[in-house]
Design a protein around this motif. Structure first.
Motif, PDB file in Angstrom:
ATOM      1  N   VAL A  49       0.804  -1.199   0.146  1.00 13.31           N
ATOM      2  CA  VAL A  49       0.037  -0.143   0.006  1.00 13.31           C
ATOM      3  C   VAL A  49       0.818   1.265   0.012  1.00 13.31           C
ATOM      4  CG1 VAL A  49      -1.477   1.438   1.489  1.00 13.31           C
ATOM      5  CG2 VAL A  49      -2.089  -1.189   1.080  1.00 13.31           C
ATOM      6  N   VAL A  50       0.926   2.133  -0.699  1.00 14.19           N
ATOM      7  CA  VAL A  50       1.572   3.390  -1.179  1.00 14.19           C
ATOM      8  C   VAL A  50       0.967   4.474  -0.434  1.00 14.19           C
ATOM      9  CG1 VAL A  50       2.409   4.894  -2.804  1.00 14.19           C
ATOM     10  CG2 VAL A  50       2.143   2.503  -3.484  1.00 14.19           C
ATOM     11  N   GLY A  51      -0.433   4.547  -0.407  1.00 12.15           N
ATOM     12  CA  GLY A  51      -0.980   5.451   0.271  1.00 12.15           C
ATOM     13  C   GLY A  51      -2.404   5.601   0.034  1.00 12.15           C
ATOM     14  N   ALA A  52      -3.336   6.404   0.925  1.00 13.51           N
ATOM     15  CA  ALA A  52      -4.870   6.122   0.703  1.00 13.51           C
ATOM     16  C   ALA A  52      -5.477   7.370   0.366  1.00 13.51           C
ATOM     17  CB  ALA A  52      -5.199   5.990   2.463  1.00 13.51           C
ATOM     18  N   MET A  53      -6.482   7.152  -0.475  1.00 11.88           N
ATOM     19  CA  MET A  53      -7.176   8.267  -0.790  1.00 11.88           C
ATOM     20  C   MET A  53      -8.564   8.570   0.085  1.00 11.88           C
ATOM     21  SD  MET A  53      -6.762   7.182  -4.946  1.00 11.88           S
ATOM     22  CE  MET A  53      -7.525   8.767  -5.358  1.00 11.88           C
ATOM     23  N   SER A  54      -8.717   7.534   0.710  1.00 13.03           N
ATOM     24  CA  SER A  54      -9.689   7.817   1.753  1.00 13.03           C
ATOM     25  C   SER A  54      -9.712   6.429   2.670  1.00 13.03           C
ATOM     26  CB  SER A  54     -11.239   7.939   1.248  1.00 13.03           C
ATOM     27  OG  SER A  54     -11.693   6.585   0.611  1.00 13.03           O
ATOM     28  N   GLN A  55     -10.057   6.582   3.978  1.00 10.58           N
ATOM     29  CA  GLN A  55      -9.982   5.548   4.873  1.00 10.58           C
ATOM     30  C   GLN A  55     -11.110   5.738   6.011  1.00 10.58           C
ATOM     31  OE1 GLN A  55      -5.801   5.900   5.544  1.00 10.58           O
ATOM     32  NE2 GLN A  55      -6.504   7.234   7.501  1.00 10.58           N
ATOM     33  N   SER A  56     -11.572   4.844   6.286  1.00 10.43           N
ATOM     34  CA  SER A  56     -12.279   4.794   7.561  1.00 10.43           C
ATOM     35  C   SER A  56     -12.373   3.409   8.207  1.00 10.43           C
ATOM     36  CB  SER A  56     -13.964   5.130   7.237  1.00 10.43           C
ATOM     37  OG  SER A  56     -14.369   4.149   6.410  1.00 10.43           O
ATOM     38  N   ILE A  57     -13.225   3.189   9.166  1.00 12.00           N
ATOM     39  CA  ILE A  57     -12.938   2.051  10.041  1.00 12.00           C
ATOM     40  C   ILE A  57     -13.106   0.683   8.937  1.00 12.00           C
ATOM     41  CG2 ILE A  57     -13.688   0.533  11.744  1.00 12.00           C
ATOM     42  CD1 ILE A  57     -14.020   3.273  13.505  1.00 12.00           C
ATOM     43  N   GLU A  58     -13.986   0.580   8.207  1.00 13.45           N
ATOM     44  CA  GLU A  58     -14.643  -0.256   7.434  1.00 13.45           C
ATOM     45  C   GLU A  58     -13.979  -0.227   5.948  1.00 13.45           C
ATOM     46  OE1 GLU A  58     -18.405  -1.686   8.223  1.00 13.45           O
ATOM     47  OE2 GLU A  58     -17.870  -2.481  10.176  1.00 13.45           O
ATOM     48  N   ARG A  59     -13.326   0.840   5.507  1.00 10.29           N
ATOM     49  CA  ARG A  59     -13.167   0.893   3.853  1.00 10.29           C
ATOM     50  C   ARG A  59     -11.981   1.968   3.629  1.00 10.29           C
ATOM     51  NH1 ARG A  59     -14.860   4.465   0.130  1.00 10.29           N
ATOM     52  NH2 ARG A  59     -15.494   3.379  -1.938  1.00 10.29           N
ATOM     53  N   ALA A  60     -11.276   1.415   2.848  1.00  5.38           N
ATOM     54  CA  ALA A  60     -10.219   2.340   2.500  1.00  5.38           C
ATOM     55  C   ALA A  60      -9.943   2.325   1.072  1.00  5.38           C
ATOM     56  CB  ALA A  60      -8.931   1.991   3.226  1.00  5.38           C
ATOM     57  N   VAL A  61      -9.932   3.341   0.359  1.00  8.31           N
ATOM     58  CA  VAL A  61      -9.356   3.378  -0.807  1.00  8.31           C
ATOM     59  C   VAL A  61      -8.065   3.667  -1.176  1.00  8.31           C
ATOM     60  CG1 VAL A  61      -9.838   4.340  -3.431  1.00  8.31           C
ATOM     61  CG2 VAL A  61     -11.630   4.094  -1.719  1.00  8.31           C
ATOM     62  N   VAL A  62      -7.276   2.958  -1.597  1.00  6.35           N
ATOM     63  CA  VAL A  62      -5.915   2.887  -1.284  1.00  6.35           C
ATOM     64  C   VAL A  62      -4.926   2.821  -2.960  1.00  6.35           C
ATOM     65  CG1 VAL A  62      -5.608   1.968   0.981  1.00  6.35           C
ATOM     66  CG2 VAL A  62      -5.382   0.498  -1.051  1.00  6.35           C
ATOM     67  N   VAL A  63      -4.039   3.153  -3.097  1.00  8.00           N
ATOM     68  CA  VAL A  63      -2.969   2.835  -4.203  1.00  8.00           C
ATOM     69  C   VAL A  63      -2.050   1.856  -3.757  1.00  8.00           C
ATOM     70  CG1 VAL A  63      -1.145   3.661  -5.575  1.00  8.00           C
ATOM     71  CG2 VAL A  63      -3.206   5.275  -5.002  1.00  8.00           C
ATOM     72  N   VAL A  64      -2.054   0.644  -4.477  1.00  8.79           N
ATOM     73  CA  VAL A  64      -1.068  -0.406  -4.259  1.00  8.79           C
ATOM     74  C   VAL A  64       0.010  -0.357  -5.358  1.00  8.79           C
ATOM     75  CG1 VAL A  64      -2.889  -1.841  -3.023  1.00  8.79           C
ATOM     76  CG2 VAL A  64      -2.625  -2.087  -5.485  1.00  8.79           C
ATOM     77  N   ARG A  65       0.997  -0.922  -5.010  1.00 10.26           N
ATOM     78  CA  ARG A  65       1.963  -1.387  -6.074  1.00 10.26           C
ATOM     79  C   ARG A  65       2.139  -2.955  -6.435  1.00 10.26           C
ATOM     80  NH1 ARG A  65       7.332  -2.935  -6.077  1.00 10.26           N
ATOM     81  NH2 ARG A  65       8.519  -2.033  -7.833  1.00 10.26           N
ATOM     82  N   LEU A  66       1.984  -2.975  -7.650  1.00  7.43           N
ATOM     83  CA  LEU A  66       2.049  -4.202  -7.900  1.00  7.43           C
ATOM     84  C   LEU A  66       3.483  -4.852  -7.719  1.00  7.43           C
ATOM     85  CD1 LEU A  66       0.206  -4.408 -11.379  1.00  7.43           C
ATOM     86  CD2 LEU A  66      -0.522  -4.556  -9.131  1.00  7.43           C
TER      87      LEU A  66
END
Length: 509
Positions: free
Chosen positions: A328-345
């Motif tokens: 995981v590189v960073g999060a564009m949004s995050q909460s307790i049950e949900r996170a939208v993140v950038v992942v590196r392959l």
DNA sequence: CCGCTAATACGCACCGCGGT
DNA sequence: ACCGCGGTGCGTATTAGCGG
């Protein structure tokens, strides 16, 4: 140092510091006059302590605050002056990253650092040359008014200038998180193109989530292939503790070749909070027919204070380990049950070292992923909800309602009356209490709302479908939006629907 | 004066709708 | 078919209030 590159809230302080010091050393060489040493600043604050003490009624906590700030600055391993910005107001903001320095002390420091220059606090001397809308034109066309004095050509120039401005505003909005408003603000600040957003001056104006967007929008606008999804999920399974159950869902589970994002469902036996009952009774729907607005995406996105967030399983057992392992590189949004993140392959045969280096060098392939943490007891409904697609879910929910049931990503509930139909004198009550009756919310009175939602436990997906009167549908056949087609369904604008298979009769029962 | 928390305000994205 | 508008929900930034 590695951690400081992340943009998660708990690290905000250190990451801001990281950017602040680098920014000032790289970009403010022109006006930076770091003659003021930390000792000078401490001297200034000592004077403040003394001044406060000299007052007839000195404020004890105020003095304490100054002393605390002095201590913090003494422990600093970099000059406070490096936090100085071209704009005094931004110096104040930057100064506050020092522990124990808040509004008041930051102002004092900024005043001290900017002392002697025109642009002191209050006046925007340094800002005026940046915020002027003419900035763009002066850059693009330096010979604007000097060479031509004909009125029409000046008008033309103005129009062209405005068009250019609008073009820039539009171009900035390709970054996720930047909309019309933010784009306009940035342009007003002098931002001329996407590359400018890399400049620390503009970067500092962006919220952390948008910074991630700026860094990776070229990557995350690209679709995730099945192979990539497999790669990432395998690695994540490998990294996280084995108690986690991890399901790639969404279009991936529906066997589509690509999808704009990779939704991953996480389940952990220890994460099993009590569930709220469905908010509405079957007879008091907030909306008739289709709900307006966009379709809500599953799981809690609502606010979660920093402290609660960091105590959460999502943060401690998912995001933190995945960040540490270079996934995981960073999060564009995050909460307790949900996170939208950038992942590196991960690259071929890469170990942790290489992955982490890839992240910090921004080398490799990056994609968008949605991490959903569901309560353990919601396992099946969560899986169904995340597998989608929208029309399939809508169909299920309509079926549920017609049987006096409620289906959400959290569970399936059955409505049971809290009174016995025989004791009721009202005739409508007895008739509508039959589950098979058609629901007509208009003719139902309030007293009929009395009842409770009862949890319906389902252990398997087919069991859930069966309870809703639907025969088994393979995940790969749940592409109902495609079947609806342009004829019936309103929208056909999904671009990722090139797969011709998955054709299936809409009648499934 | 600082820093924490809760409440509030605001910006953004997205959808459906009606006008063109 | 397309565009702009208004409504809605989500997430973040900002503000207010308070104990230290």
């Amino acid at each position: 140092m590695l951690r400081s590159r992340l943009n998660f809230p708990s690290l905000t302080r250190s990451s801001t510091l990281f950017h602040a010091t680098r920014a000032s050393s790289s970009s403010t060489t022109a006006n930076a006059r770091p003659s003021a040493t930390n000792e000078d600043i401490i001297e200034l604050l000592r004077k403040n302590v003394a001044d406060e003490g000299a007052l007839p009624e000195p404020h004890p906590y105020k003095q304490l605050a100054f002393i605390k700030a002095i201590k913090a600055i003494e422990d600093l391993d970099y000059p406070v002056a490096s936090l100085k910005s071209a704009d005094a107001r931004r110096t104040i903001i930057k100064a506050k990253i020092i522990d124990g320095v808040g509004d008041g002390i930051a102002q004092r420091i900024a005043t001290y650092l900017h002392d002697g220059e025109e642009s002191s606090l209050g006046s925007d001397a340094s800002n005026s040359n940046v915020s002027s809308p003419l900035q763009i034109t002066s850059v693009r066309d330096p010979s604007l008014s000097s060479s031509f004095d004909g009125l029409s050509s000046e008008d033309d120039a103005k129009r062209a200038e405005e068009e250019a401005r609008q073009r820039v505003i539009a171009s900035l909005q390709v970054v996720p998180g930047i909309g019309r408003k933010m784009a306009t603000d940035l342009v007003n600040e002098g931002c001329r193109n996407l590359d400018d957003l890399q400049d620390p001056y503009y970067r500092d104006l962006l919220p952390p989530t948008v910074k991630i967007g700026v860094d990776y929008f070229r990557h995350i606008s690209q679709y995730v292939t099945i192979e990539q999804a497999d790669l990432v999920s395998a690695l994540i399974r490998d990294i996280l503790e084995s108690k986690f159950e991890i399901h790639p869902a969404g279009a991936y589970r529906r066997s589509l070749p690509t999808s704009p994002t990779l939704p991953l469902l996480f389940l952990h036996p220890y994460y099993n909070p009590p569930l709220a009952l469905p908010a509405e009774t079957p007879f008091a729907p907030k909306y008739k027919g289709r709900r307006p607005g966009r379709v809500g995406s599953p799981f809690i996105k609502t606010k979660s204070s920093d402290t609660r967030m960091h105590a959460s399983l999502m943060w401690r057992r998912i995001l933190t380990p995945l960040a540490r392992e270079g996934v995981v590189v960073g999060a564009m949004s995050q909460s307790i049950e949900r996170a939208v993140v950038v992942v590196r392959l991960p690259g071929e045969g890469e170990g942790r070292e290489e992955r982490v280096r890839g992240v910090s060098e921004r080398e490799g392939v990056f994609r968008k992923a949605e991490l959903h943490l569901a309560p353990f007891k919601s396992r099946i409904p969560a899986l169904v909800a995340l597998t989608g697609d929208g029309e399939f879910i809508k169909d299920l929910q309509i079926r549920a309602r017609s049987q006096l049931m409620h289906l959400s990503e959290y569970g399936l509930w059955r409505w049971v009356w809290s009174f016995s139909p025989s004791s009721s004198s009202n005739s409508t009550a007895t008739t509508t209490s039959q589950p098979s009756e058609e629901i007509d919310s208009d003719s139902i009175t309030d007293e009929l709302d009395e009842g409770v939602w009862e949890w319906v436990d389902v252990k398997r997906e087919d069991e859930l479908l069966e309870k809703l009167g639907m025969a088994w549908v393979e995940p790969s056949k749940r592409n109902f939006e495609f079947i609806m087609g342009p004829g019936r369904g309103s929208k056909g604008k999904r671009s990722g629907k090139r797969s011709g298979e998955g054709r299936r009769s809409r009648k499934v029962d």
